[in-house]
Write a protein that holds these residues in place. Structure first.
Motif, PDB file in Angstrom:
ATOM      1  N   PRO A  68       0.832  -1.465  -0.014  1.00 37.82           N
ATOM      2  CA  PRO A  68      -0.177   0.011   0.009  1.00 37.82           C
ATOM      3  C   PRO A  68       0.779   1.338  -0.074  1.00 37.82           C
ATOM      4  O   PRO A  68       0.264   2.240  -0.587  1.00 37.82           O
ATOM      5  CB  PRO A  68      -0.785  -0.234   1.399  1.00 37.82           C
ATOM      6  N   GLU A  69       1.860   1.105   0.432  1.00 33.21           N
ATOM      7  CA  GLU A  69       2.968   2.431   0.349  1.00 33.21           C
ATOM      8  C   GLU A  69       3.595   2.921  -0.685  1.00 33.21           C
ATOM      9  O   GLU A  69       4.128   3.936  -0.725  1.00 33.21           O
ATOM     10  CB  GLU A  69       4.203   2.139   1.498  1.00 33.21           C
ATOM     11  N   VAL A  70       3.441   2.080  -1.775  1.00 39.05           N
ATOM     12  CA  VAL A  70       4.025   2.463  -3.022  1.00 39.05           C
ATOM     13  C   VAL A  70       3.221   3.242  -3.619  1.00 39.05           C
ATOM     14  O   VAL A  70       1.959   3.315  -4.015  1.00 39.05           O
ATOM     15  CB  VAL A  70       4.164   1.057  -3.963  1.00 39.05           C
ATOM     16  N   LEU A  71       3.870   4.379  -4.126  1.00 37.22           N
ATOM     17  CA  LEU A  71       3.143   5.560  -5.215  1.00 37.22           C
ATOM     18  C   LEU A  71       3.549   5.305  -6.524  1.00 37.22           C
ATOM     19  O   LEU A  71       4.851   5.202  -6.926  1.00 37.22           O
ATOM     20  CB  LEU A  71       3.425   6.787  -4.354  1.00 37.22           C
ATOM     21  N   GLY A  72       2.616   5.484  -7.268  1.00 34.71           N
ATOM     22  CA  GLY A  72       2.947   5.401  -8.692  1.00 34.71           C
ATOM     23  C   GLY A  72       3.157   3.965  -9.399  1.00 34.71           C
ATOM     24  O   GLY A  72       3.017   2.921  -8.581  1.00 34.71           O
ATOM     25  N   GLY A  73       4.110   3.904 -10.745  1.00 34.05           N
ATOM     26  CA  GLY A  73       4.246   2.694 -11.031  1.00 34.05           C
ATOM     27  C   GLY A  73       5.472   2.816 -11.804  1.00 34.05           C
ATOM     28  O   GLY A  73       6.180   3.660 -11.531  1.00 34.05           O
ATOM     29  N   LEU A  74       5.792   1.636 -12.567  1.00 35.57           N
ATOM     30  CA  LEU A  74       7.170   1.710 -13.361  1.00 35.57           C
ATOM     31  C   LEU A  74       7.108   3.012 -14.380  1.00 35.57           C
ATOM     32  O   LEU A  74       6.055   3.428 -15.028  1.00 35.57           O
ATOM     33  CB  LEU A  74       7.397   0.363 -14.132  1.00 35.57           C
ATOM     34  N   GLY A  75       8.219   3.159 -14.652  1.00 42.84           N
ATOM     35  CA  GLY A  75       8.633   4.372 -15.704  1.00 42.84           C
ATOM     36  C   GLY A  75       8.955   5.580 -15.266  1.00 42.84           C
ATOM     37  O   GLY A  75       9.517   6.571 -15.867  1.00 42.84           O
ATOM     38  N   GLY A  76       8.884   5.933 -13.812  1.00 38.73           N
ATOM     39  CA  GLY A  76       9.480   7.276 -13.384  1.00 38.73           C
ATOM     40  C   GLY A  76      10.976   7.071 -13.199  1.00 38.73           C
ATOM     41  O   GLY A  76      11.659   6.035 -13.538  1.00 38.73           O
ATOM     42  N   PHE A  77      11.527   8.383 -12.697  1.00 38.09           N
ATOM     43  CA  PHE A  77      13.018   8.419 -12.636  1.00 38.09           C
ATOM     44  C   PHE A  77      13.375   7.753 -11.406  1.00 38.09           C
ATOM     45  O   PHE A  77      14.578   7.495 -11.119  1.00 38.09           O
ATOM     46  CB  PHE A  77      13.559  10.055 -12.647  1.00 38.09           C
ATOM     47  N   SER A  78      12.476   7.753 -10.238  1.00 32.66           N
ATOM     48  CA  SER A  78      12.783   6.946  -9.149  1.00 32.66           C
ATOM     49  C   SER A  78      11.512   6.195  -8.700  1.00 32.66           C
ATOM     50  O   SER A  78      10.421   6.779  -9.129  1.00 32.66           O
ATOM     51  CB  SER A  78      13.002   7.984  -8.121  1.00 32.66           C
ATOM     52  N   GLY A  79      11.712   5.390  -7.737  1.00 30.40           N
ATOM     53  CA  GLY A  79      10.545   4.759  -7.194  1.00 30.40           C
ATOM     54  C   GLY A  79      10.124   5.436  -5.881  1.00 30.40           C
ATOM     55  O   GLY A  79      10.847   6.001  -5.058  1.00 30.40           O
ATOM     56  N   LEU A  80       8.799   5.305  -5.676  1.00 27.01           N
ATOM     57  CA  LEU A  80       8.221   6.284  -4.390  1.00 27.01           C
ATOM     58  C   LEU A  80       7.608   5.408  -3.446  1.00 27.01           C
ATOM     59  O   LEU A  80       6.932   4.631  -3.681  1.00 27.01           O
ATOM     60  CB  LEU A  80       7.296   7.405  -4.728  1.00 27.01           C
ATOM     61  N   PHE A  81       7.782   5.588  -2.175  1.00 25.41           N
ATOM     62  CA  PHE A  81       7.359   4.648  -1.088  1.00 25.41           C
ATOM     63  C   PHE A  81       7.063   5.651  -0.042  1.00 25.41           C
ATOM     64  O   PHE A  81       8.081   6.276   0.796  1.00 25.41           O
ATOM     65  CB  PHE A  81       8.479   3.817  -0.682  1.00 25.41           C
ATOM     66  N   LYS A  82       5.639   5.719   0.509  1.00 23.91           N
ATOM     67  CA  LYS A  82       5.365   6.491   1.526  1.00 23.91           C
ATOM     68  C   LYS A  82       5.339   6.089   2.869  1.00 23.91           C
ATOM     69  O   LYS A  82       4.377   5.114   3.110  1.00 23.91           O
ATOM     70  CB  LYS A  82       3.945   7.051   1.058  1.00 23.91           C
ATOM     71  N   LEU A  83       6.512   5.909   3.368  1.00 23.61           N
ATOM     72  CA  LEU A  83       6.565   5.346   4.740  1.00 23.61           C
ATOM     73  C   LEU A  83       5.405   5.994   5.980  1.00 23.61           C
ATOM     74  O   LEU A  83       5.622   7.144   5.961  1.00 23.61           O
ATOM     75  CB  LEU A  83       7.962   5.506   5.273  1.00 23.61           C
ATOM     76  N   ASP A  84       4.794   5.121   6.733  1.00 24.21           N
ATOM     77  CA  ASP A  84       3.855   5.364   7.673  1.00 24.21           C
ATOM     78  C   ASP A  84       4.465   5.620   8.726  1.00 24.21           C
ATOM     79  O   ASP A  84       4.475   4.682   9.631  1.00 24.21           O
ATOM     80  CB  ASP A  84       2.650   4.567   7.398  1.00 24.21           C
ATOM     81  N   THR A  85       4.888   6.881   9.183  1.00 27.77           N
ATOM     82  CA  THR A  85       5.664   6.849  10.257  1.00 27.77           C
ATOM     83  C   THR A  85       4.864   6.820  11.717  1.00 27.77           C
ATOM     84  O   THR A  85       5.322   6.666  12.603  1.00 27.77           O
ATOM     85  CB  THR A  85       6.521   8.203  10.380  1.00 27.77           C
ATOM     86  N   SER A  86       3.638   6.987  11.508  1.00 28.78           N
ATOM     87  CA  SER A  86       2.941   6.770  12.651  1.00 28.78           C
ATOM     88  C   SER A  86       2.774   5.387  13.088  1.00 28.78           C
ATOM     89  O   SER A  86       2.595   5.460  14.538  1.00 28.78           O
ATOM     90  CB  SER A  86       1.420   7.489  12.215  1.00 28.78           C
ATOM     91  N   LYS A  87       3.211   4.517  12.404  1.00 28.89           N
ATOM     92  CA  LYS A  87       3.257   3.117  13.010  1.00 28.89           C
ATOM     93  C   LYS A  87       4.487   2.841  13.896  1.00 28.89           C
ATOM     94  O   LYS A  87       4.623   1.892  14.524  1.00 28.89           O
ATOM     95  CB  LYS A  87       3.243   2.131  11.766  1.00 28.89           C
ATOM     96  N   TYR A  88       5.401   3.885  13.890  1.00 28.41           N
ATOM     97  CA  TYR A  88       6.570   3.410  14.488  1.00 28.41           C
ATOM     98  C   TYR A  88       6.843   4.625  15.898  1.00 28.41           C
ATOM     99  O   TYR A  88       6.538   5.776  15.289  1.00 28.41           O
ATOM    100  CB  TYR A  88       7.894   3.495  13.771  1.00 28.41           C
TER     101      TYR A  88
END
Length: 380
Positions: free
Chosen positions: A62-82
Motif C-alpha cells: 500500500p505504501e508504493v506510489l505510482g508505477g514503473l517508468g518514473g525516474f525514481s521509485g516512491l514509497f510513502k513510509l507511514d511513520t505513525s506506525k513507529y
C-alpha cells in the motif's frame, strides 16, 4: 540520442578504407549511425519492461506510489506506525552462480537468489524489508530472458513481502558477451530503534536455533565450478546418483536460495529473539561470530544435522579440508536464531508450523567471542 554520421575524408574515395566519423550536419552524408548500430536496443529494453509490469505490480504494498517508468521509485513510509523508526539497507548480488544459469539457459531462479541475499541480510537486524531496487547488466537485451530474470526477482519480493519498486537494465555490448549478464540489488527495511537485534542482546544461556538451507544458496560457486566442472569434469546435465531424486547436477546447483524474511519476522513478534544470523560467505563460523559479544562463545554441535549431499560431493571431489569447506559454504544451515532458552521450544514449534525445518544446534556459553564447531555430522 545523438546521431553520428560518416562521410569520406577529403581526397579519398567513398568506397576506400574505413572513414572517420563526424557529427551530424554534413551535407555529404552517407549514412546515419544509431544506438542500435553500437549494439544497444532501446526498444528491446522497453519490451522487457512491458512484459514485467504485471509481475512487478503484484509485489506492490500500500505504501508504493505510482508505477514503473518514473525516474525514481516512491514509497510513502507511514511513520505513525513507529515510535523511533530506523531504516536499514543492504546490497548484494548473486555471484558466479549466474555462470551456471547462463550455461543451462535457465534464468527464472537467479532472481529469487538475488532477493534472498538482500532481504535476509535486512531481517538479520530485525528489519522488515520494505522495497527493493534491482540492476541487470547484460551484453544484449533479449526481452524474454530479461523477463525471466525479472519474474524471479518479483517472485522473491512476494515471498519476502517487500515491493519491487523499480530498477535498471543496462546493455553493455563489447564489454559483455550477448549471453552474459550480472545482477545486483539494493533493499531498504525498517525497524524500531529499541528492537534492533544484534550482539548487544546475546547472553549466556541463549539457545541457538538452526534453520535448514535449500542447498548451496549463492555462495562459493567459484570453488564449486572449479571442483565439480573443472577438476572432476562433471557435466551439468548429468544425473548424479549421490544427489538423489534423479536430479541433474545443474538442477541441484540452481536450487533457489531460501527466503526466511517472513518467518523471521513472525519469530521476532512471537518469541524473545536476541539475534539472527544469515549464513552467507564465511560459512557458519564466519557469520555466527558477528553476533557474539566478547564475553561469550557459541557452541555448534555438528551431530544435530546432516548437510545435503552436495556438500559431501564437493568435499570428496575437491579433497577439501573440513575447515575450508565450513568457511565457504552454509553446510545446510541458511539462518540461525539466537533466542532466550525459555523460548527455544516455542521458537522451533513456530518455525516448524511455518514449514521451516529447524533444530536446536547449540548454545551460548561464557567465552571470548568465538564459535566452536563440535562433533561430526550425521549422514542422512
Amino acid at each position: 540520442m545523438t546521431h553520428v554520421t560518416e562521410r569520406p575524408v577529403s581526397g579519398q574515395p567513398e568506397n576506400g578504407n574505413r572513414q572517420l566519423w563526424t557529427a551530424e550536419g554534413s551535407t555529404n552524408r552517407r549514412r546515419t549511425v544509431t544506438y542500435a548500430d553500437a549494439g544497444v536496443s532501446i526498444h528491446a529494453g522497453d519490451r522487457a519492461v512491458e512484459m514485467l509490469k504485471d509481475k512487478v505490480a503484484r509485489t506492490h504494498r500500500p505504501e508504493v506510489l505510482g508505477g514503473l517508468g518514473g525516474f525514481s521509485g516512491l514509497f510513502k513510509l507511514d511513520t505513525s506506525k513507529y515510535k523511533s523508526p530506523v531504516l536499514a539497507s543492504s546490497t548484494d548480488g548473486v555471484g558466479t552462480k549466474l555462470a551456471i544459469a547462463q550455461q543451462m539457459n535457465i534464468h527464472d531462479t537467479v532472481g529469487i537468489d538475488l532477493v534472498a541475499m538482500v532481504v535476509d541480510d535486512l531481517v538479520a537486524c530485525g528489519a522488515e524489508p520494505l522495497f527493493l531496487l534491482d540492476y541487470i547488466a547484460c551484453g544484449e537485451v533479449v526481452p524474454d530472458r530479461i523477463a525471466e530474470i525479472g519474474a524471479g526477482i518479483a517472485d522473491g519480493c512476494r515471498y519476502a513481502g517487500c515491493a519491487l519498486l523499480g530498477g535498471e537494465t543496462a546493455e553493455h555490448p563489447g564489454l559483455m558477451r550477448p549471453d552474459e549478464y550480472d545482477l545486483s540489488a539494493n533493499g531498504v527495511g525498517v525497524v524500531e530503534e529499541d528492537q534492533i537485534l544484534g550482539a548487544e542482546r546475546v547472553q549466556v544461556g541463549d539457545a541457538v536455533i538452526a534453520m535448514r538451507s535449500s542447498g548451496l544458496h549463492s555462495n562459493g560457486y567459484s570453488l564449486v565450478r572449479h571442483v565439480l566442472l573443472g577438476q572432476a569434469r562433471l557435466k551439468l546435465d548429468s544425473v548424479i546418483e549421490d544427489l538423489g531424486d534423479q536430479r541433474t547436477l545443474g538442477e541441484e546447483l540452481l536450487t533457489p536460495t531460501k527466503i526466511y524474511a517472513k518467518d523471521c519476522l513472525t519469530l521476532i513478534a512471537e518469541c524473545e529473539v536476541h539475534a539472527l544470523v544469515h549464513v552467507t560467505g564465511g560459512g557458519i563460523p564466519g557469520n555466527l561470530v558477528r553476533v557474539l559479544p566478547k564475553h561469550v562463545d557459541a557452541i555448534v554441535n555438528r551431530s544435530t544435522w546432516a548437510p545435503q549431499p552436495i556438500f559431501d560431493l564437493i568435499q570428496r571431489k575437491g579433497r577439501i579440508d573440513t575447515a575450508d569447506l565450513e568457511s565457504t559454504f552454509n553446510m545446510g544451515v541458511g539462518m540461525f536464531a539466537v533466542v532466550s532458552a525459555a523460548d527455544a521450544d516455542r521458537a522451533m514449534a513456530l518455525l516448524t508450523g511455518r514449514g521451516v525445518e529447524c533444530w536446536h544446534v547449540g548454545d551460548i556459553v561464557e567465552g571470548t567471542g568465538q564459535v566452536h564447531m563440535l562433533g561430526h555430522h550425521t549422514r542422512g
